[in-house]
Design a protein around this motif. Structure first.
Motif, PDB file in Angstrom:
ATOM      1  N   ILE A 334       0.717  -1.300   0.266  1.00 35.83           N
ATOM      2  CA  ILE A 334      -0.019  -0.123  -0.063  1.00 35.83           C
ATOM      3  C   ILE A 334       0.968   1.269  -0.037  1.00 35.83           C
ATOM      4  CG2 ILE A 334      -1.798   1.302   1.350  1.00 35.83           C
ATOM      5  CD1 ILE A 334      -2.319  -1.490   2.539  1.00 35.83           C
ATOM      6  N   GLY A 337      -1.380   5.337   4.098  1.00 34.32           N
ATOM      7  CA  GLY A 337      -1.869   4.559   5.210  1.00 34.32           C
ATOM      8  C   GLY A 337      -2.960   3.523   4.949  1.00 34.32           C
ATOM      9  N   PRO A 338      -3.090   2.767   5.950  1.00 34.93           N
ATOM     10  CA  PRO A 338      -3.921   1.228   5.676  1.00 34.93           C
ATOM     11  C   PRO A 338      -5.445   2.042   5.637  1.00 34.93           C
ATOM     12  CG  PRO A 338      -3.304   1.744   8.025  1.00 34.93           C
ATOM     13  CD  PRO A 338      -2.561   2.589   7.261  1.00 34.93           C
ATOM     14  N   MET A 339      -5.762   3.056   6.068  1.00 38.84           N
ATOM     15  CA  MET A 339      -7.416   3.563   5.999  1.00 38.84           C
ATOM     16  C   MET A 339      -7.552   4.169   4.783  1.00 38.84           C
ATOM     17  SD  MET A 339      -8.716   2.434   8.684  1.00 38.84           S
ATOM     18  CE  MET A 339     -10.245   3.238   8.821  1.00 38.84           C
ATOM     19  N   MET A 340      -6.722   4.994   4.071  1.00 39.60           N
ATOM     20  CA  MET A 340      -6.810   5.720   2.881  1.00 39.60           C
ATOM     21  C   MET A 340      -6.153   5.668   1.799  1.00 39.60           C
ATOM     22  SD  MET A 340      -8.552   9.290   4.207  1.00 39.60           S
ATOM     23  CE  MET A 340      -9.004   9.795   2.604  1.00 39.60           C
ATOM     24  N   GLY A 341      -4.962   4.834   2.031  1.00 42.19           N
ATOM     25  CA  GLY A 341      -4.013   4.413   1.078  1.00 42.19           C
ATOM     26  C   GLY A 341      -4.499   3.761  -0.273  1.00 42.19           C
ATOM     27  N   LEU A 342      -3.412   3.612  -1.217  1.00 42.19           N
ATOM     28  CA  LEU A 342      -3.558   3.143  -2.365  1.00 42.19           C
ATOM     29  C   LEU A 342      -2.840   1.786  -2.613  1.00 42.19           C
ATOM     30  CD1 LEU A 342      -4.939   3.507  -5.264  1.00 42.19           C
ATOM     31  CD2 LEU A 342      -2.607   4.047  -5.803  1.00 42.19           C
ATOM     32  N   SER A 366      -4.572  -7.502   7.121  1.00 39.95           N
ATOM     33  CA  SER A 366      -5.350  -6.756   6.037  1.00 39.95           C
ATOM     34  C   SER A 366      -6.745  -7.389   5.952  1.00 39.95           C
ATOM     35  CB  SER A 366      -4.891  -6.801   4.813  1.00 39.95           C
ATOM     36  OG  SER A 366      -4.681  -7.975   4.285  1.00 39.95           O
TER      37      SER A 366
ATOM     38  N   THR B  32      -7.346  -4.408  -3.548  1.00 40.23           N
ATOM     39  CA  THR B  32      -8.777  -3.958  -3.260  1.00 40.23           C
ATOM     40  C   THR B  32      -8.743  -2.763  -2.639  1.00 40.23           C
ATOM     41  OG1 THR B  32      -8.409  -5.268  -1.096  1.00 40.23           O
ATOM     42  CG2 THR B  32      -9.917  -6.308  -2.916  1.00 40.23           C
ATOM     43  N   SER B  34      -9.651   0.632  -0.294  1.00 36.32           N
ATOM     44  CA  SER B  34      -9.456   1.190   0.962  1.00 36.32           C
ATOM     45  C   SER B  34     -10.707   1.068   1.703  1.00 36.32           C
ATOM     46  CB  SER B  34      -8.543   2.511   1.118  1.00 36.32           C
ATOM     47  OG  SER B  34      -9.423   3.349   0.556  1.00 36.32           O
ATOM     48  N   PRO B  35     -10.712   1.104   2.919  1.00 41.58           N
ATOM     49  CA  PRO B  35      -9.611   0.772   3.976  1.00 41.58           C
ATOM     50  C   PRO B  35      -9.077  -0.588   3.741  1.00 41.58           C
ATOM     51  CG  PRO B  35     -11.624   0.634   5.238  1.00 41.58           C
ATOM     52  CD  PRO B  35     -11.882   1.127   3.725  1.00 41.58           C
ATOM     53  N   HIS B  36      -8.094  -0.469   4.167  1.00 41.15           N
ATOM     54  CA  HIS B  36      -7.195  -2.090   4.230  1.00 41.15           C
ATOM     55  C   HIS B  36      -6.963  -2.897   5.452  1.00 41.15           C
ATOM     56  CE1 HIS B  36      -5.943  -0.509   0.038  1.00 41.15           C
ATOM     57  NE2 HIS B  36      -5.398   0.534   0.606  1.00 41.15           N
ATOM     58  N   VAL B  37      -7.561  -2.236   6.174  1.00 47.51           N
ATOM     59  CA  VAL B  37      -7.408  -2.911   7.434  1.00 47.51           C
ATOM     60  C   VAL B  37      -8.872  -2.876   7.949  1.00 47.51           C
ATOM     61  CG1 VAL B  37      -5.394  -2.638   8.409  1.00 47.51           C
ATOM     62  CG2 VAL B  37      -6.996  -0.782   8.831  1.00 47.51           C
ATOM     63  N   HIS B  38      -9.331  -3.981   8.749  1.00 51.26           N
ATOM     64  CA  HIS B  38     -11.005  -4.106   9.132  1.00 51.26           C
ATOM     65  C   HIS B  38     -10.860  -4.129  10.869  1.00 51.26           C
ATOM     66  CE1 HIS B  38     -14.853  -5.800   9.821  1.00 51.26           C
ATOM     67  NE2 HIS B  38     -15.160  -5.026   8.879  1.00 51.26           N
TER      68      HIS B  38
END
Lengths: 539, 379
Positions: A334, A337-342, A366, B32, B34-38
């Motif tokens: 990515i 960041g993990p919330m809004m990153g690509l 993830s 896939t 974002s977000p990539h964490v849950h």
């Protein structure tokens, strides 16, 4: 001092994702060995792409202009190191669809030599605010928090707006990322110097640095750096995602809400990222344009997590290799960041000005479970910082009820991902919102095109009607002339038979034009007829 | 500013061949959105937690009403789960019984049934709840009515005798208690040991007793006193006649508070529903305490607590907006009071909630919150 609320406000909703900052928060910012090649995209910012000003084979110094700003909302691109321009060509970049973009490829000469012409100003307060803005514009500085909006624009508020507060966004609410925290710990004086320059450029008297409470070292460092300066305050904020979103940060600090479709300046606030402050300081005091940034390289898939100062144009591959490579069970790479990153399709793409992190996430870290039907639990409604109703929006997007989407305020969504983070049914809500936004934008373009076509066809019909009227009038005139002639000179059979023939021909032509009115509601048909119609009078 | 000429083919080739090893072959990466964490929440976790919250009251109901109660619960829940499994398999989809939603529906339905309901009531109810209450709409998430309650309403209207025969709480182990074998016989044949009849142990629910006697001209005090000997203590603890889930208001409320703590439900629906029923109860009680029972009576008898915490809060069939939830809850409560006091049935919870289920899409549409950056005026 009225703008800053005496008690911190709360924004609606929000989530508490696990921080994972411990992976890198003690990793000092380290330099990276010069990569074999730098691939510098000419579009790394919001707005128009830059226009290349170099040729293949050119030798450049570090800091030389590669691409000039391509419009008002655009930014210049500079050579991240000294070397030779090897190519200017399309190359894959960090794009959701894996598209390519025009990039300048530089083969570094190893000397990494700044252009000796670049000079800084030791005391920026001697500069005129407009001169500061010009230099920031020339240095290609954009918002380094990730939005990459050209910074000089945010330092040029409209004349009719009063800026009461410069708000420094050092929240870093995205999990995993620590680049801003490390920057504050290691270069607090430079942050303050950058703030001073911005305050001077804005002619604003007050600054607040907002930092989340999970970065005590950064808070301590900044408090020490601003000690004795009453116009700059460090504010420790309770941890809550997405506090680093401009709108939410403004609400927390000032209690004011940026109007929907408005800008922070509408409530008297200008927000800049903390890394942008340092970049502005480097530009004004040292003369260096923006050619590198600090990137947090982290996640369970990275062998040696680190904070690295990376030259713009360095391939993600090279950065990952510098950090020991990927572990075999990496599932996602990515950018951001993990919330809004690509999430990246491939790793041979360049680091750009907005790359705050390179994350390699394992399957355990993830998300990515199967989507279930919405059970209308309302978790998304409670989590949304904008107070939208995400489940309804997603339903409209999923079922292609596109017209409903603006009514449920789709365009106010900041895509922070809080809704998808809490969703027990694993619905990729943000994905649906992006789909909805893109479809609406495409439809909007289509509608504009249709309106234009309709306008053109209407103009044509009016013109044809005018022409017909003109001809009728001429015919009447001719008839009147004939009648006058007749009464003057007496009857002539030749003239008498000629006159109706002429008028008949004119009517026939008019008839063809009127027929085309039947297709007036259908633009494509009409368009074709318009072309035919224009040639008619010339026949 | 000059646009450079395009590269020659050989330039491009040499450039691409320079691209050596990638850190990762592109095809193996997931990209896939974002977000990539849950956060890790899941539908099974929600259902599991609700079932857990119901357990204390469920176990007490078995203790209070004896072995037959256990049979009612087991048969109803099993029927619901098996029906769901078969119906989804018919549509060639993977079986969803692992999400526990059918099990929860079955358990909730069982709690609305009389403790000694015959086996076929349980089976018909379980099938109705899943088939006509849920799967015909497309399964979980698409149903309009609370499946357990729509099934109860169906049973109540279709089989009024079986659905309103309330046994006296005989206990699981006490001297009046039924033996295990008798319980099986009762549920599956309708008879207990030869010679005994149902009437011997049946009794009226407090709400039923109040409505019947007051309609005959007695005061509330006369209705609930005397032979009936209504006790607030017994009602709170669940030691009165009624459906399985009308037992202990105390344990049900404890389960509800557990759900609030676990953030499965929010306060909006339960609180507004209790208020919607109890505020009119206070008013009418103050106006005429001999005709209208006190609010405590309304709170601890019947299914108010079960309804407020477990039935009206059913996620699929309740509004998602906070204001919508408050209106929904208050209306459920008010309708309950109206039906209890003036309606044709002594208890109105299931009717109230099922009626309000139909208003949910409307409520959701007109109660959207004012979003960030807008005021109510320009929203």
């Amino acid at each position: 001092m009225g703008i800053v609320a005496s008690v911190l406000k709360k924004f609606h909703g929000g989530v508490h994702p696990t921080g994972h900052k411990e992976l890198t928060e003690r990793c000092a910012i380290e330099p990276m060995p010069m990569p074999e090649r730098l691939i510098v995209p000419l579009h790394q910012h919001l707005g128009a792409p830059s226009v290349p000003v170099v040729q293949v084979g050119d030798k450049v110094f570090k800091g030389d202009l590669l691409g000039a700003s391509g419009g008002f909302v655009s930014a210049a691109i500079h050579a991240p190191t000294s070397g030779t321009i090897q190519a200017i060509q399309e190359h894959p970049v960090g794009h959701p669809s894996g598209l390519t973009m025009l990039c300048v490829v530089i083969a570094p000469d190893g000397a990494d030599q700044w252009n000796p012409g670049l000079k800084g100003t030791a005391d920026p307060t001697t500069l005129d605010p407009s001169a500061i803005r010009d230099r920031i514009k020339g240095a290609g500085i954009v918002g380094l928090g990730g939005a990459t909006f050209p910074s000089f624009i945010k330092l040029s508020p409209p004349r009719d707006k009063v800026v009461d507060l410069l708000l420094i966004n050092a929240v870093e609410c995205e999990p995993y990322l620590t680049c801003d925290a490390r920057l504050m710990e290691e270069r607090p004086q430079d942050v303050v110097a950058g703030i001073r320059i911005m305050l001077h450029a804005l002619q604003t008297k007050q600054c607040v640095i907002g930092i989340e409470a999970n970065k005590p070292k950064a808070i301590a460092a900044m408090e020490k750096a601003v000690a004795g300066q009453s116009d700059i305050r460090v504010v420790s904020l309770p941890v809550m995602y997405p506090q680093g979103s401009e709108k939410q940060l403004i609400e927390v600090v000032t209690g004011r809400q940026v109007p929907s479709k408005g800008l922070p300046v509408d409530v008297g606030v200008i927000v800049h990222n903390v890394a942008t402050a340092v970049a502005i300081r480097d530009t004004i005091e040292l003369g260096h344009p923006l050619v590198s940034r600090i990137v947090t390289v982290t996640g369970g898939g990275i062998t040696r997590p680190a904070n690295v100062e990376v030259l713009i144009g360095t391939l993600v591959d090279d950065v990952i290799r510098h950090c020991g490579g990927l572990k075999s069970h990496t599932k996602k790479v990515i950018m951001g960041g993990p919330m809004m990153g690509l999430a990246l399709h491939q790793t041979d793409i360049p680091v750009v000005k907005g790359t705050s992190g390179i994350l390699a996430l394992t399957a355990e870290e993830s998300s990515g479970k199967t989507e279930h039907p919405c059970i209308r639990c309302g978790s998304c409604v409670n989590a949304c910082p904008i107070q939208l109703v995400p489940c309804t929006m997603a339903w409209f997007a999923k079922t292609d009820q596109i017209d409903q989407l603006p009514k449920v305020d789709l365009f106010d969504c900041i895509e922070c991902g809080s809704c998808a983070y809490v969703c027990p049914a694993n619905i990729p809500l943000v994905h649906y919102f992006r789909y909805g936004k893109l479809t609406l934008q495409a439809k909007d373009r289509e509608d504009k095109k249709k309106a234009l076509t309709k306008q053109r066809s209407q103009a044509r019909e009016e013109r044809l009607a005018r022409e017909k009227e003109e001809k009728e009038r001429k015919k009447e005139e001719m008839k009147a002339k004939m009648a006058a002639k007749k009464s003057d000179v007496g009857s002539s059979s030749e003239v008498k038979t000629g006159s109706p023939t002429v008028s008949k021909k004119v009517t026939a032509k008019g008839g063809t034009a009127t027929d085309s009115k039947g297709g007036g509601d259908d633009p494509p048909v009409d368009h074709a007829k318009t072309a035919k119609g224009t040639s008619l009078p010339e026949e | 500013m000059t646009i450079p000429s395009r590269l020659t083919v050989s330039d491009t080739l040499s450039f691409w061949t320079l691209e050596t090893e990638r850190a990762m072959p592109p095809s193996s990466l997931s990209f896939t959105s974002s977000p990539h964490v849950h956060g890790g929440d899941s539908i099974p976790r929600i259902m599991h937690t609700v079932i857990l919250a119901l357990m204390p009251a469920t176990l007490l109901s078995i203790l209070v009403f004896g072995w037959p109660a256990l049979w009612v619960i087991v048969i109803t829940t099993l029927t619901a789960v098996v029906t769901e499994h078969l119906l989804v398999k018919l549509r060639l989809r993977p079986s969803p019984v692992g999400d526990l939603s059918a099990a929860l529906t079955g358990l909730l339905l069982a709690l609305t049934l009389p403790p000694h309901a015959p086996w076929w009531i349980c089976v018909v109810g379980g099938i109705f709840a899943i088939l006509l209450g849920k799967q015909v709409y497309g399964g979980l998430g698409y149903n309009m009515f609370n499946p357990a309650l729509i099934a109860r309403v169906f049973l109540l209207i279709s089989f009024p005798v079986e659905m309103t025969t309330w046994p006296h709480p005989v206990g699981l182990l006490g001297e009046e208690a039924l033996a295990f074998g008798d319980a099986v016989a009762l549920i599956f044949t309708g008879h207990m040991a030869p010679g005994e009849v149902m009437d011997a142990i049946s009794s009226a629910t407090p709400l039923g007793q109040y409505r019947m006697e007051v309609s005959l001209g007695k005061t509330v005090q006369e209705a609930l006193g005397g032979n009936y000997a209504f006790s607030y203590f017994n009602a709170t603890g669940g030691l009165v006649a009624g459906s399985l889930g009308e037992t202990s208001a105390l344990l049900l409320a404890a389960g509800g508070i557990f759900l609030l703590k676990k953030r499965i439900i929010t306060w909006h629906i339960p609180l507004s529903m209790l208020a919607g029923c109890l505020i009119p109860a206070v008013l009418f009680w103050l106006i005429d305490g001999t005709k209208y029972p006190d609010p405590i009576f309304h709170l601890i008898t019947g299914g108010l607590v079960l309804g407020a915490f477990f039935m009206a809060t059913d996620m699929v069939t309740s509004p998602v907006t906070p204001l919508g939830q408050i209106i929904f809850g208050a209306s459920c409560g008010l309708l309950t009071y109206i039906i209890r006091t003036w309606g044709g049935y002594p208890e109105g919870i299931s009717f109230a909630i099922v009626i309000m289920n139909t208003a949910v899409p409307l409520l959701d549409q007109y109660t959207r919150p004012v979003i960030y950056g807008k005021t109510r005026k320009n929203a």
